[in-house]
Motif scaffolding. Structure first.
Motif, PDB file in Angstrom:
ATOM      1  N   LEU A 113     -11.445  17.228 -11.520  1.00 20.53           N
ATOM      2  CA  LEU A 113     -11.138  17.291 -12.946  1.00 20.53           C
ATOM      3  C   LEU A 113      -9.739  16.741 -13.149  1.00 20.53           C
ATOM      4  O   LEU A 113      -8.763  17.253 -12.575  1.00 20.53           O
ATOM      5  CB  LEU A 113     -11.247  18.718 -13.458  1.00 20.53           C
ATOM      6  N   LEU A 114      -9.631  15.693 -13.957  1.00 20.57           N
ATOM      7  CA  LEU A 114      -8.391  14.925 -14.080  1.00 20.57           C
ATOM      8  C   LEU A 114      -7.935  14.840 -15.533  1.00 20.57           C
ATOM      9  O   LEU A 114      -8.751  14.879 -16.458  1.00 20.57           O
ATOM     10  CB  LEU A 114      -8.604  13.506 -13.540  1.00 20.57           C
ATOM     11  N   PRO A 115      -6.611  14.677 -15.752  1.00 18.22           N
ATOM     12  CA  PRO A 115      -6.110  14.522 -17.119  1.00 18.22           C
ATOM     13  C   PRO A 115      -6.418  13.139 -17.668  1.00 18.22           C
ATOM     14  O   PRO A 115      -6.459  12.151 -16.930  1.00 18.22           O
ATOM     15  CB  PRO A 115      -4.608  14.753 -16.979  1.00 18.22           C
ATOM     16  N   VAL A 118      -7.016  16.550  -0.023  1.00 15.35           N
ATOM     17  CA  VAL A 118      -7.588  16.273  -1.344  1.00 15.35           C
ATOM     18  C   VAL A 118      -7.028  17.255  -2.370  1.00 15.35           C
ATOM     19  O   VAL A 118      -6.609  16.878  -3.469  1.00 15.35           O
ATOM     20  CB  VAL A 118      -9.134  16.357  -1.292  1.00 15.35           C
ATOM     21  N   ASP A 119      -6.995  18.536  -2.006  1.00 12.68           N
ATOM     22  CA  ASP A 119      -6.475  19.557  -2.916  1.00 12.68           C
ATOM     23  C   ASP A 119      -5.009  19.305  -3.251  1.00 12.68           C
ATOM     24  O   ASP A 119      -4.592  19.408  -4.406  1.00 12.68           O
ATOM     25  CB  ASP A 119      -6.653  20.935  -2.280  1.00 12.68           C
ATOM     26  N   LYS A 120      -4.204  18.957  -2.233  1.00 10.01           N
ATOM     27  CA  LYS A 120      -2.780  18.704  -2.471  1.00 10.01           C
ATOM     28  C   LYS A 120      -2.591  17.521  -3.413  1.00 10.01           C
ATOM     29  O   LYS A 120      -1.803  17.581  -4.367  1.00 10.01           O
ATOM     30  CB  LYS A 120      -2.057  18.429  -1.159  1.00 10.01           C
ATOM     31  N   LEU A 121      -3.305  16.424  -3.156  1.00 10.80           N
ATOM     32  CA  LEU A 121      -3.154  15.230  -3.984  1.00 10.80           C
ATOM     33  C   LEU A 121      -3.617  15.487  -5.418  1.00 10.80           C
ATOM     34  O   LEU A 121      -3.006  15.000  -6.376  1.00 10.80           O
ATOM     35  CB  LEU A 121      -3.921  14.061  -3.377  1.00 10.80           C
ATOM     36  N   MET A 122      -4.693  16.258  -5.570  1.00  8.25           N
ATOM     37  CA  MET A 122      -5.153  16.581  -6.919  1.00  8.25           C
ATOM     38  C   MET A 122      -4.112  17.411  -7.661  1.00  8.25           C
ATOM     39  O   MET A 122      -3.831  17.158  -8.842  1.00  8.25           O
ATOM     40  CB  MET A 122      -6.485  17.333  -6.847  1.00  8.25           C
ATOM     41  N   ARG A 123      -3.534  18.393  -6.998  1.00  5.76           N
ATOM     42  CA  ARG A 123      -2.501  19.207  -7.648  1.00  5.76           C
ATOM     43  C   ARG A 123      -1.272  18.359  -7.971  1.00  5.76           C
ATOM     44  O   ARG A 123      -0.637  18.545  -9.008  1.00  5.76           O
ATOM     45  CB  ARG A 123      -2.124  20.393  -6.759  1.00  5.76           C
TER      46      ARG A 123
END
Length: 348
Positions: free
Chosen positions: A341-343, A314-319
């Motif tokens: 938190l997303l753009p 999840v962390d990798k995909l979010m980054r």
């Protein structure tokens, strides 16, 4: 002739979170790391009472004219997860009543998707995944084929089942070694949330009520559709596992628009607005205290049967999408919160 940097540039680039407080006990300035840690922009914080944004710890080593210091203390901030920091307050010389508060976070890996430690962990996991996939998957195919040649039987079925389980684990590890950029496009997050919720209710969360608390007016997010769906399913699975021993298990999905929310990948780097928030909450006990700071590291899990890959992925995909994921225990009654938190997508 070299141009000397001004106060604002130097203040923004400080490698520690700093808040400046005026004689009326109101926030006058906050640098980029303070915005990131407190989950609010300087524009929103400026002029607000300090206690409304950053409630000081109750006790401390206060000395006349020298401020106060609290070490390894937990602070419940009103606009984000609890933070564990060294809180140091100091008077500003020649400016009576003015003071600075510095926040040295030893637990930044818990809250910030762009933390250097998590980036390094993900890169290490990428290398390990590629190596293990190459070295293990080929022999596994041979073992599976040999077991099938033996013929039908209970032990043969057991061998094939375990080989398939290990191969599936290797497939998940290979996700870490994929460094290709994700295609990003404007997406309405609500169909994705609805799809993930229906999958959960039809399978691993059957019989559980998944509550929704939505802001109906969210604009499109700049995301990858498949990655976001995978993230939501992973978080819902985690929530169901975490709450399964509760008498009345609860899972809640919330959305909100965080005006002014933005982060910088590092001091001095351009800030990126991340106003679109999705939270998945559960009423389970939360992560054990000894691993909460490392929850997004590969192979770290709070469950004996856990593989420690779900939240790391999840962390990798979010980054990869330019966003961040945070873990917190908050609310009343207290619940586990995984916050995305997303753009926002660019306006046409």
């Amino acid at each position: 002739m070299a141009i000397r940097p001004g106060f604002s540039e130097l203040f923004a680039a400080l490698p520690v979170a700093v808040v400046v407080v005026d004689p009326d006990d109101r926030i006058a300035h906050a640098n980029a790391l303070a915005e990131q840690l407190l989950n609010l922009s300087e524009r929103v914080m400026r002029g607000q009472p300090l206690a409304a944004i950053l409630p000081p710890p109750a006790d401390g080593d206060r000395r006349e004219g020298q401020g106060v210091a609290f070490y390894d203390t937990e602070i419940a901030i009103p606009h984000g997860p609890k933070i564990r920091v060294d809180f140091v307050e100091a008077a500003i010389a020649d400016h009576p009543g003015w003071r600075t508060i510095t926040l040295h976070s030893a637990a930044s890996t818990r809250g910030l998707g762009h933390a250097a430690g998590r980036g390094a962990s993900a890169r290490a996991a990428s290398g390990a995944a590629a190596m293990l996939a190459h070295e293990i998957k080929n022999p596994l195919s041979g073992i599976r084929g040999a077991a099938q040649l033996i013929g039908a039987g209970e032990l043969t079925t057991l061998i094939v089942t375990e080989v398939d389980r290990i191969a599936a684990l290797i497939d998940r590890m290979q996700d870490f070694s994929d460094t290709r950029p994700l295609p990003i496009a404007p997406e309405n997050i609500y169909p994705l949330i609805g799809h993930a919720r229906r999958l959960a209710l039809a399978g691993f969360a059957r019989g559980i009520t998944i509550e929704e608390r939505f802001d109906p007016s969210l604009p499109p997010a700049a995301i990858n559709r498949d990655a976001t769906l995978q993230i939501l399913i992973n978080l819902l699975k985690n929530a169901r596992e975490a709450s399964k021993l509760e008498r009345n298990p609860r899972i809640v999905i919330t959305t909100a628009y965080r005006h002014g929310m933005s982060v910088a990948a590092a001091p001095g780097r351009p800030r990126v607005p991340l106003p679109i928030e999705i939270c998945v909450l559960d009423n389970g006990p939360g992560a054990p205290a000894d691993i909460a700071d490392h929850l997004f590291d590969p192979f770290v899990s709070g469950r004996p049967e856990g593989q420690g890959l779900g939240l790391a992925l999840v962390d990798k995909l979010m980054r990869d999408m330019g966003g961040i994921v945070q873990y917190a225990r908050e609310g009343s009654p207290e619940m586990t919160t995984l916050r995305l938190l997303l753009p926002r997508a660019a306006r046409p």
